[in-house]
Design a protein around this motif. Sequence first.
Motif, PDB file in Angstrom:
ATOM      1  N   ALA A   1      15.838  -9.330   1.843  1.00  0.00           N
ATOM      2  CA  ALA A   1      14.373  -9.214   1.844  1.00  0.00           C
ATOM      3  C   ALA A   1      13.893  -8.056   2.717  1.00  0.00           C
ATOM      4  N   ALA A   2      14.592  -7.797   3.810  1.00  0.00           N
ATOM      5  CA  ALA A   2      14.185  -6.726   4.728  1.00  0.00           C
ATOM      6  C   ALA A   2      14.284  -5.347   4.094  1.00  0.00           C
ATOM      7  N   ASP A   3      15.026  -5.235   2.974  1.00  0.00           N
ATOM      8  CA  ASP A   3      15.193  -3.937   2.307  1.00  0.00           C
ATOM      9  C   ASP A   3      14.019  -3.596   1.387  1.00  0.00           C
ATOM     10  N   VAL A   4      13.189  -4.568   1.069  1.00  0.00           N
ATOM     11  CA  VAL A   4      12.062  -4.322   0.163  1.00  0.00           C
ATOM     12  C   VAL A   4      11.013  -3.471   0.881  1.00  0.00           C
ATOM     13  N   PRO A   5      10.656  -2.318   0.344  1.00  0.00           N
ATOM     14  CA  PRO A   5       9.654  -1.460   0.994  1.00  0.00           C
ATOM     15  C   PRO A   5       8.303  -2.165   1.123  1.00  0.00           C
ATOM     16  N   GLN A   6       7.604  -1.880   2.193  1.00  0.00           N
ATOM     17  CA  GLN A   6       6.310  -2.501   2.420  1.00  0.00           C
ATOM     18  C   GLN A   6       5.331  -2.177   1.297  1.00  0.00           C
ATOM     19  N   SER A   7       5.424  -0.971   0.755  1.00  0.00           N
ATOM     20  CA  SER A   7       4.525  -0.570  -0.333  1.00  0.00           C
ATOM     21  C   SER A   7       4.736  -1.453  -1.565  1.00  0.00           C
ATOM     22  N   VAL A   8       5.990  -1.847  -1.813  1.00  0.00           N
ATOM     23  CA  VAL A   8       6.290  -2.724  -2.948  1.00  0.00           C
ATOM     24  C   VAL A   8       5.730  -4.120  -2.691  1.00  0.00           C
ATOM     25  N   LEU A   9       5.892  -4.618  -1.469  1.00  0.00           N
ATOM     26  CA  LEU A   9       5.361  -5.932  -1.122  1.00  0.00           C
ATOM     27  C   LEU A   9       3.837  -5.965  -1.225  1.00  0.00           C
ATOM     28  N   ASP A  10       3.211  -4.901  -0.734  1.00  0.00           N
ATOM     29  CA  ASP A  10       1.744  -4.833  -0.794  1.00  0.00           C
ATOM     30  C   ASP A  10       1.259  -4.886  -2.238  1.00  0.00           C
ATOM     31  N   LYS A  11       1.965  -4.200  -3.131  1.00  0.00           N
ATOM     32  CA  LYS A  11       1.581  -4.191  -4.541  1.00  0.00           C
ATOM     33  C   LYS A  11       1.772  -5.570  -5.159  1.00  0.00           C
ATOM     34  N   GLU A  12       2.873  -6.232  -4.820  1.00  0.00           N
ATOM     35  CA  GLU A  12       3.132  -7.573  -5.338  1.00  0.00           C
ATOM     36  C   GLU A  12       2.068  -8.552  -4.861  1.00  0.00           C
TER      37      GLU A  12
END
Length: 300
Positions: A195-206
């Motif tokens: 989970a720590a590898d997921v970029p913050q920009s991707v999480l924000d979009k999700e």
Amino acid sequence: MAFTAKDVMELRDKSGAGMLDCKKALVDADGNMEKAAELLRERGIAKAVKKEGRIAAEGVVGAYVCEKCGVGVLLEINCESDFVSRGEKFHGIVDEVAKVVAENKPADVEALNACKLGDGTVKDYIANMTAVIGEKISIRRFEIYETKGKIETYIHMGGKVGVMVEANDFANGAEETLHDVALQIAAAKPAYLVAADVPQSVLDKEKEIMLVQMQGDPKNANKPKEILEKIVAGKLGKYYSENCLLEQPFVKDDSQKISQVIGSKFKIARFVRFEMGEGIAKKSENLQDEVQKQIDAMKK
């Protein structure tokens, strides 16, 4: 008529044939450039150039591992038809080039093309094999792993999908588990390791997408935004379980996560997954138009 190395290079640039084929053609043509080019066409070698503009949207993902030197390679080479991609000759091309990648560790495809293979370069080899097979062949991409750990590769459906995994701190007898991990990657398509590898920009979009979806549900009409955001935060667990390898349910036993299957047997350092042809636009033509093109070409 004598000829020079410059003449050989010129003929190579014009025909796309290999250096040795060009030299032989010039010898047989007594140094006459036009006659040499004609000989190459007659021998079917120069036809590789005519195929350069075609779309090579089929092909194979192959792998090669040198356990003694700790190098693994995942490679995709494309051709024009599924029929050719399934042939032993084409698979042989993939194997030959993969070994060159492992031995030379080129930085990119351009550097790979300049590597030595046989009596010429990889570029010469591909041009010659294009003429032999009769379809455009192109090296698309490759990945190189160099490690003191363990490398596992898995090729699915004859080369439609390929996976390479690097594992460290490998315990004796864990080969089957590592192979299962490679199968998991092929089947479940994880984008990240943890989970720590997921970029913050991707999480924000999700989060943004989930929030919009929840706000559109009548059941959530009276809920404050703060409450919805907390619910969304909880829903991210599903995203992680779908996209992060160690969080995914094991395809052979979904009661366990991959992290539980691995346990203390080894640690996954990295992985890569190639799906043949992903991102390539396939050419689609009307059969009647294609036949007419062939008829018109015969008339010229």
